[in-house]
Enzyme design. Structure first.
Site, PDB file in Angstrom:
ATOM      1  CG  HIS A 101      -4.551  -5.068  -9.658  1.00  0.00           C
ATOM      2  ND1 HIS A 101      -3.832  -3.968  -9.261  1.00  0.00           N
ATOM      3  CD2 HIS A 101      -5.341  -5.412  -8.601  1.00  0.00           C
ATOM      4  CE1 HIS A 101      -4.176  -3.660  -8.008  1.00  0.00           C
ATOM      5  NE2 HIS A 101      -5.084  -4.533  -7.588  1.00  0.00           N
ATOM      6  CD  GLU A 174      -9.348  -3.828  -7.467  1.00  0.00           C
ATOM      7  OE1 GLU A 174      -9.438  -4.222  -6.317  1.00  0.00           O
ATOM      8  OE2 GLU A 174      -8.288  -3.882  -8.125  1.00  0.00           O
ATOM      9  CB  SER A 220      -9.641   1.043   1.194  1.00  0.00           C
ATOM     10  OG  SER A 220      -8.393   1.556   0.758  1.00  0.00           O
TER      11      SER A 220
HETATM   12  C1  PEP Z   1      -6.341  -4.576  -4.566  1.00  0.00           C
HETATM   13  O1  PEP Z   1      -5.186  -4.915  -4.436  1.00  0.00           O
HETATM   14  O2  PEP Z   1      -6.961  -4.944  -5.562  1.00  0.00           O
HETATM   15  C2  PEP Z   1      -6.950  -3.764  -3.521  1.00  0.00           C
HETATM   16  C3  PEP Z   1      -8.218  -3.436  -3.642  1.00  0.00           C
HETATM   17  O3  PEP Z   1      -6.167  -3.387  -2.464  1.00  0.00           O
HETATM   18  P1  PEP Z   1      -6.679  -2.746  -1.070  1.00  0.00           P
HETATM   19  O4  PEP Z   1      -7.808  -3.598  -0.572  1.00  0.00           O
HETATM   20  O5  PEP Z   1      -5.476  -2.800  -0.178  1.00  0.00           O
HETATM   21  O6  PEP Z   1      -7.127  -1.354  -1.367  1.00  0.00           O
END
Ligand code: PEP
Length: 258
Positions: A101, A174, A220
């Site tokens: 992550h 991500e 998000s």
């Molecule tokens: C995450 O923690 O992997 C994430 C995508 O957080 P958020 O949805 O809050 O952006």
């Protein structure tokens, strides 16, 4: 046909005392035919803090929800103070883990090499790795998005154990600038990178495996944008931080994914 996956990431939030109410609220929101459909059509899991793992496995079981870790150590045991091994996670009933992550890469020094090593260990020991990758805002603005995710993916691909992996692992794209910021990538921006990742998978593993492996979007994601994201051909689900802390919001996302 790839089965969709919605994976919540609770990060460093919640206590064991919160579990019963959370899963009761989630269960009340996804009931009857929807619950049957959800079990068939969407893999739902939550990556929770270590102290919650064992109790969360029990609390989530009635809804067919899997519990994942947020990190793991590649070695089965040893002098690694503060770390958790795959056999320890399996003992707690955990069957999946986030790996790499961006918060691990950014704040805890994880590199492409450690992410690759952990992914290999997870695959070898029957733990589903959800491997996270994505570019920072500086990298995106410098036009380096594809180069960054290509490098991150290649490190993992080069360390894979022999044998088929397409169903045994999941990727999560991500973009770092979208995580926890309320500023999601547009569905078009996300699809562009997902499509690129799938073409890279094809280069590494062949077209059939590339067509089989699930790629989640994270950053998000919310009840407001999940439908549009899921409508993209290469987006197979979501890795969801903030919205996964609220059972009603996450339930709405699961219902949208049906
Ligand atoms: C995450 O923690 O992997 C994430 C995508 O957080 P958020 O949805 O809050 O952006």
């Amino acid at each position: 046909m790839r089965k969709r996956m919605l994976a919540g990431n609770w990060k460093m939030n919640k206590l064991n005392g919160d579990l019963a109410a959370f899963f009761a609220a989630f269960g009340n929101a996804v009931t009857g035919d929807a619950a049957v459909a959800a079990a068939e059509r969407v893999d739902v899991l939550f990556a929770v803090p270590y102290t919650l793992l064992a109790q969360a496995v029990v609390a989530a079981a009635p809804w067919g929800i899997r519990i994942a870790a947020q990190n793991l150590h590649a070695d089965p045991s040893g002098a690694f103070t503060g770390e958790i091994s795959i056999p320890m996670l399996k003992e707690a009933g955990v069957t999946a883990s986030l790996i790499g992550h961006s918060e691990r890469r950014q704040f805890f020094g994880e590199t492409d090499a450690t992410v690759a090593r952990k992914t290999r260990a997870a695959l070898e020991q029957g733990m589903l790795p959800i491997v996270c990758l994505g570019e920072t805002l500086v990298e995106r603005e410098a036009g380096q998005t594809e180069a960054v995710v290509k490098r991150q993916l290649a490190a993992v691909m080069e360390a894979l154990p022999p044998g088929p992996v397409a169903d045994a692992m999941v990727l999560a794209y991500e973009p770092v600038w979208a995580i926890g910021t309320g500023r999601s990538a547009t569905s078009q921006q996300a699809e562009e990178v997902h499509h690129f990742l799938r073409s890279q998978l094809s280069t590494h593993l062949g077209a059939a495996a590339a067509g089989q492996m699930r790629i989640l979007y994270g950053g998000s994601a919310s009840p407001a944008n999940i439908a549009e994201l899921l409508a993209q051909p290469d987006i197979d689900g979501g890795l969801v931080g903030g919205a996964s802390l609220k059972p009603d919001d996450f339930a709405r996302m699961v219902l949208t994914a049906l």
